[in-house]
Motif scaffolding. Structure first.
Motif, PDB file in Angstrom:
ATOM      1  N   GLY B 249     117.528 -12.839 -48.329  1.00 35.77           N
ATOM      2  CA  GLY B 249     118.072 -11.639 -47.704  1.00 35.77           C
ATOM      3  C   GLY B 249     119.574 -11.778 -47.575  1.00 35.77           C
ATOM      4  O   GLY B 249     120.069 -12.436 -46.668  1.00 35.77           O
ATOM      5  N   LYS B 253     122.380  -4.870 -45.272  1.00 33.57           N
ATOM      6  CA  LYS B 253     121.232  -4.240 -44.618  1.00 33.57           C
ATOM      7  C   LYS B 253     120.256  -5.292 -44.076  1.00 33.57           C
ATOM      8  O   LYS B 253     119.831  -5.231 -42.933  1.00 33.57           O
ATOM      9  N   ARG B 254     119.934  -6.256 -44.929  1.00 29.17           N
ATOM     10  CA  ARG B 254     118.982  -7.294 -44.489  1.00 29.17           C
ATOM     11  C   ARG B 254     119.586  -8.188 -43.406  1.00 29.17           C
ATOM     12  O   ARG B 254     118.912  -8.585 -42.459  1.00 29.17           O
ATOM     13  N   SER B 256     121.701  -7.365 -41.186  1.00 30.32           N
ATOM     14  CA  SER B 256     121.865  -6.643 -39.912  1.00 30.32           C
ATOM     15  C   SER B 256     120.778  -7.011 -38.918  1.00 30.32           C
ATOM     16  O   SER B 256     120.951  -6.873 -37.711  1.00 30.32           O
ATOM     17  N   LYS B 257     119.658  -7.455 -39.425  1.00 25.09           N
ATOM     18  CA  LYS B 257     118.526  -7.758 -38.537  1.00 25.09           C
ATOM     19  C   LYS B 257     118.756  -9.000 -37.687  1.00 25.09           C
ATOM     20  O   LYS B 257     117.991  -9.275 -36.779  1.00 25.09           O
ATOM     21  N   PHE B 258     119.786  -9.769 -38.000  1.00 20.26           N
ATOM     22  CA  PHE B 258     119.976 -11.029 -37.276  1.00 20.26           C
ATOM     23  C   PHE B 258     121.104 -11.019 -36.256  1.00 20.26           C
ATOM     24  O   PHE B 258     121.536 -12.076 -35.812  1.00 20.26           O
ATOM     25  N   ASP B 259     121.596  -9.834 -35.882  1.00 19.36           N
ATOM     26  CA  ASP B 259     122.661  -9.768 -34.868  1.00 19.36           C
ATOM     27  C   ASP B 259     123.879 -10.608 -35.243  1.00 19.36           C
ATOM     28  O   ASP B 259     124.505 -11.218 -34.377  1.00 19.36           O
ATOM     29  N   GLU B 315     117.116 -19.061 -34.603  1.00 16.93           N
ATOM     30  CA  GLU B 315     115.790 -18.722 -34.088  1.00 16.93           C
ATOM     31  C   GLU B 315     114.926 -19.971 -34.096  1.00 16.93           C
ATOM     32  O   GLU B 315     114.813 -20.649 -35.104  1.00 16.93           O
TER      33      GLU B 315
END
Lengths: 290, 319
Positions: B249, B253-254, B256-259, B315
């Motif tokens: 990713g 766009k991809r 963006s999901k990880f802040d 994470e």
């Protein structure tokens, strides 16, 4: 199998095999460098340095900290932080399976082991990378444990010591692993502000994202003899420049000559050298003499 | 003009439109042709939208590296009319892969530090394909500190395959140079805006890519390793680039999901290179917005905010 063994009755052969099996594995070992046959117990006592050629063998993170900290003083920190596979990553194998396998092979929960304890009676926080855990690669868990080690150092005003051996960032955690370079560095800024010593020891091998962040940020940077240290690996460099690499390229001695290290220290001298450095850095030399 | 495989149907339609326009200009009775041209333009827009709404991560990587895509110097020249380039690390050399200097946007004094890949064969070689050497990172660090001294926000422009993996680069301490930049960026008392316009290649990108606001153009990428290298190492096959890019990713766009990203700047239809002027305008206004936002923070708060942002990344689970 020799002609003689072929003609010996099978019962005797079996017994012979059993006998050889009953000998505990690894009483003898071979030096990967000079190929000498070595008596394991003796090498263990010699901290896994070949007593014939002084080659420093790769050792596990746990052996490393056990031999570095004072006996009976060690307690492991943050062992319960584990990876979660945030991307559900799968290449030819699932990341989850690679994690399980690495745990079995290394006996560790991830690639960084953190302990607090004493070094010649000085309170310290020490960490070591476990190369057998996915090449000592730095992902979210390694980053978090390192940051907490820094915090513990600040809390206890105890020097931080880190033994690196890593291929770099952990690809299976993609951007999150790259950002661990920023995260660990950010913590080291706090440590520096508190003027607590950070001693970084580069062991074989230290490359990629770990060398391009925390490993090269020690107040004092030490390497073990004969370690491979660099940003890019030799294979990539050879591919890029299309020529043979100079001999000894990216070895500890090479980095020392180029001015990248403070010193090269023999593993057997590591405890005492670092003790001295800390005592002098923290103006504690006279206190120690009493 | 260079174009990518998936751009081919778009390019073909575009050629047909051009041809029709020429014919229309020549002929006397152009009523029917106008209608035809309008139809084709609509078709062109629909087709482009369709293709661009379904891009794979690998296709976005190709767009990010598109030979026609404007590079850092193009951006600087377009949005910083008074740019004054500053050269050299004062120690060893002037690395052409890093272009840096002073300038203003809307009268805001700013320091620019950019990676330049070059626009044609000659300049690409001169710029080392945008792969900085230690002297480049040291030049960058010198100017970061200059910016701090004069309270100037820093705008870094990221577009690199990575730090140069060469013999000299290793001899002069590539790792140490990158690590030292990260340390400087983590503690610098001035706002830092990082803008990825093309390729954010690993530690070599991060060495000027850590700061307060991370902006990415819609079809830019940021990754820990190139899809090619990831494919070679993990799949043991250099051809699994699609799978490698998708598994990691790497698109804005991809990611963006990880802040991690603060803002994604949308690109014109068909990408940056299809309408550079429009893109420049949007880049300039996004940069000004971010500078204003960060300038409103007290320096202590700014540093604290940056520290918290990076400390929170990752994470994991505690059992």
């Amino acid at each position: 199998m020799s002609w003689f063994e072929k003609i010996v009755p099978s019962r005797i052969k079996t017994r012979k095999k059993q006998r050889s099996k009953s000998v505990p594995e690894g009483v003898w070992m071979k030096c990967p460098e000079c190929k000498s046959q070595l008596y394991r117990a003796e090498i263990e006592k010699n901290l896994f340095v070949c007593n014939k050629c002084d080659h420093h063998m790769r050792i596990s993170a746990r052996d490393r900290l056990n031999q570095f900290l004072d006996p009976e003083s060690q307690s492991e920190l943050f062992p319960n932080i584990i990876s979660v596979d945030p991307l559900n990553f799968e290449d030819t194998k699932k990341y989850k399976d690679r994690l399980t396998h690495s745990k079995e092979v290394s006996g560790e929960s991830d690639a960084l082991l953190v302990m607090e304890g004493t070094l010649n009676s000085i309170q310290v926080v020490a960490c070591a990378f476990e190369f057998k855990f996915l090449g000592g690669s730095m992902g979210s868990v390694v980053g978090e444990k390192f940051v907490r080690a820094v915090d513990r150092s600040i809390q206890n005003r105890a020097p931080l010591i880190c033994f690196s051996s890593s291929g770099g960032a952990r690809m299976q955690e993609a951007i999150l692993s790259l950002m661990q370079l920023a995260k660990t560095t950010s913590a080291l800024v706090d440590l520096a502000a508190e003027k607590i010593p950070f001693i970084s020891i580069l062991t074989d091998p230290t490359t990629g994202g770990v060398s391009a962040s925390l490993a090269m940020l020690g107040d004092i940077i030490i390497a073990e003899p004969g370690a491979l240290i660099g940003f890019a690996g030799p294979r990539v460099i050879k591919q890029t420049v299309g020529q043979k690499l100079p001999s000894g390229f990216q070895s500890s001695q090479f980095l020392m000559e180029k001015g990248a290290l403070d010193m090269i220290v023999d593993r057997r001298e590591m405890r005492d050298t670092i003790t001295e450095l800390i005592l002098i850095l923290t103006h504690s030399k006279t206190k120690e003499k009493h | 003009m260079d174009f990518l495989d998936f751009e081919q149907p778009i390019i073909e339609l575009e050629k047909r439109i051009e041809k029709l326009k020429l014919t229309a200009a020549d002929s006397e009775s152009s009523v029917d042709l106008d209608h035809e041209i309008d139809n084709l333009i609509r078709k062109y827009e629909t087709l482009t939208k369709e293709i661009f709404s379904n891009l794979s991560e690998w296709q976005i990587a190709q767009l990010a590296r598109h030979p026609e895509r404007p590079k850092a110097l193009d951006v600087i020249q377009a949005i910083v009319p008074d740019f004054k380039e500053l050269h050299g690390d004062r120690m060893y050399a002037d690395d052409a892969a890093i272009v840096s200097g002073l300038g203003t946007i809307e009268n805001l004094s700013l320091m620019f530090i950019a990676q330049e890949k070059g626009q044609d064969t000659k300049s690409r070689i001169f710029r080392n394909y945008g792969m900085p050497k230690p002297e480049g990172y040291r030049k960058a660090q010198r100017l970061m500190k200059l910016a701090e001294k004069f309270s100037m926000p820093i705008v870094t422009i990221i577009d690199t395959p990575g730090a140069y993996p060469g013999i000299g680069a290793e001899e002069r301490g590539q790792s140490g140079a990158i690590a030292s930049n990260l340390f400087t960026l983590a503690s610098l008392r001035t706002p830092i805006i990082n803008l990825v316009i093309g390729e954010g290649g690993s530690g070599g990108a991060l060495a000027i890519g850590m700061g307060d606001s991370l902006l990415m153009l819609q079809y830019s990428i940021y990754s820990v390793i190139s899809p090619e290298a990831c494919s070679s190492i993990l799949w043991r096959n250099p051809k699994e680039v699609e799978a490698a890019a998708d598994a990691m990713g790497i698109s804005a766009k991809r990611l963006s999901k990880f802040d991690i990203i603060d803002r994604v700047i949308p690109e014109p239809l068909g990408g940056f290179h299809r309408d550079p002027e429009l893109m420049y305008k949007d880049i300039a206004s996004a940069v000004v917005d971010e500078v204003q936002l960060l300038k409103n923070l007290a320096l202590d708060d700014l540093i604290d905010r940056r520290r918290k942002k990076f400390r929170a990344i990752g994470e994991f689970q505690e059992i």
